[in-house]
Design a protein around this motif. Structure first.
Motif, PDB file in Angstrom:
ATOM      1  N   ASN A 124     -22.801  26.874 -22.948  1.00 30.54           N
ATOM      2  CA  ASN A 124     -24.227  26.929 -22.593  1.00 30.54           C
ATOM      3  C   ASN A 124     -24.445  27.726 -21.312  1.00 30.54           C
ATOM      4  O   ASN A 124     -25.469  28.402 -21.160  1.00 30.54           O
ATOM      5  CB  ASN A 124     -24.800  25.523 -22.457  1.00 30.54           C
ATOM      6  N   LEU A 125     -23.504  27.655 -20.391  1.00 28.23           N
ATOM      7  CA  LEU A 125     -23.590  28.467 -19.176  1.00 28.23           C
ATOM      8  C   LEU A 125     -23.513  29.946 -19.520  1.00 28.23           C
ATOM      9  O   LEU A 125     -24.284  30.762 -19.000  1.00 28.23           O
ATOM     10  CB  LEU A 125     -22.474  28.085 -18.201  1.00 28.23           C
ATOM     11  N   VAL A 126     -22.603  30.311 -20.407  1.00 24.97           N
ATOM     12  CA  VAL A 126     -22.478  31.708 -20.838  1.00 24.97           C
ATOM     13  C   VAL A 126     -23.771  32.167 -21.493  1.00 24.97           C
ATOM     14  O   VAL A 126     -24.271  33.264 -21.200  1.00 24.97           O
ATOM     15  CB  VAL A 126     -21.279  31.876 -21.807  1.00 24.97           C
ATOM     16  N   ILE A 127     -24.331  31.337 -22.354  1.00 25.93           N
ATOM     17  CA  ILE A 127     -25.585  31.682 -23.034  1.00 25.93           C
ATOM     18  C   ILE A 127     -26.698  31.911 -22.011  1.00 25.93           C
ATOM     19  O   ILE A 127     -27.445  32.896 -22.095  1.00 25.93           O
ATOM     20  CB  ILE A 127     -25.968  30.575 -24.029  1.00 25.93           C
ATOM     21  N   ALA A 128     -26.793  31.020 -21.020  1.00 28.46           N
ATOM     22  CA  ALA A 128     -27.834  31.157 -19.996  1.00 28.46           C
ATOM     23  C   ALA A 128     -27.624  32.406 -19.147  1.00 28.46           C
ATOM     24  O   ALA A 128     -28.585  33.115 -18.831  1.00 28.46           O
ATOM     25  CB  ALA A 128     -27.859  29.915 -19.111  1.00 28.46           C
ATOM     26  N   LEU A 129     -26.382  32.681 -18.774  1.00 29.07           N
ATOM     27  CA  LEU A 129     -26.111  33.871 -17.955  1.00 29.07           C
ATOM     28  C   LEU A 129     -26.427  35.158 -18.714  1.00 29.07           C
ATOM     29  O   LEU A 129     -26.962  36.108 -18.134  1.00 29.07           O
ATOM     30  CB  LEU A 129     -24.655  33.868 -17.491  1.00 29.07           C
TER      31      LEU A 129
ATOM     32  N   LEU B 114     -17.485  31.585 -28.197  1.00 30.63           N
ATOM     33  CA  LEU B 114     -16.443  32.594 -28.413  1.00 30.63           C
ATOM     34  C   LEU B 114     -16.192  33.407 -27.145  1.00 30.63           C
ATOM     35  O   LEU B 114     -15.037  33.659 -26.771  1.00 30.63           O
ATOM     36  CB  LEU B 114     -16.822  33.509 -29.574  1.00 30.63           C
ATOM     37  N   ILE B 115     -17.251  33.801 -26.464  1.00 32.22           N
ATOM     38  CA  ILE B 115     -17.119  34.548 -25.205  1.00 32.22           C
ATOM     39  C   ILE B 115     -16.430  33.673 -24.162  1.00 32.22           C
ATOM     40  O   ILE B 115     -15.477  34.113 -23.498  1.00 32.22           O
ATOM     41  CB  ILE B 115     -18.495  35.039 -24.706  1.00 32.22           C
ATOM     42  N   HIS B 116     -16.882  32.436 -24.027  1.00 30.64           N
ATOM     43  CA  HIS B 116     -16.268  31.508 -23.074  1.00 30.64           C
ATOM     44  C   HIS B 116     -14.788  31.303 -23.385  1.00 30.64           C
ATOM     45  O   HIS B 116     -13.939  31.348 -22.496  1.00 30.64           O
ATOM     46  CB  HIS B 116     -17.014  30.172 -23.108  1.00 30.64           C
ATOM     47  N   PHE B 117     -14.473  31.076 -24.657  1.00 36.17           N
ATOM     48  CA  PHE B 117     -13.095  30.808 -25.054  1.00 36.17           C
ATOM     49  C   PHE B 117     -12.198  32.022 -24.791  1.00 36.17           C
ATOM     50  O   PHE B 117     -11.097  31.887 -24.265  1.00 36.17           O
ATOM     51  CB  PHE B 117     -13.056  30.420 -26.538  1.00 36.17           C
TER      52      PHE B 117
END
Length: 88
Positions: free
Chosen positions: A41-46, A62-65
């Motif tokens: 969710n942090l990646v999505i928000a950023l 997927l990006i976070h992982f």
């Protein structure tokens, strides 16, 4: 020297590290603190703030992982290099 075998082992180490932290975020953190961690969710928000684009949860995860696997692998490599230089 960065051989294909060494790179594979680094990425496997990164994968193990990322899976371990995912288990912590989803299973242990809720028991200890009452809330699961959600870095996707942090990646999505950023991405939304930086690019103005809404990405689905699976893309954020997927990006976070991927960043986690590569980041853990880089940490293992830097630690190995520092240890090798220290031991000399």
């Amino acid at each position: 020297m960065m051989t294909p075998h060494f790179l594979r082992n680094l990425l496997l180490a990164g994968l193990v590290g990322e899976i371990t932290f995912e288990l912590y975020a989803w299973l242990i953190s809720p028991i200890l603190f009452g809330a699961s961690l959600a870095p996707a969710n942090l990646v999505i928000a950023l991405i939304k703030i930086a690019l103005g684009v809404a990405v689905p949860y699976w893309a954020g995860f997927l990006i976070h992982f991927t960043i986690g696997v590569v980041g853990f692998a880089a940490f293992v490599w830097v630690t190995a290099v520092k240890k090798e230089r220290f031991d000399q």
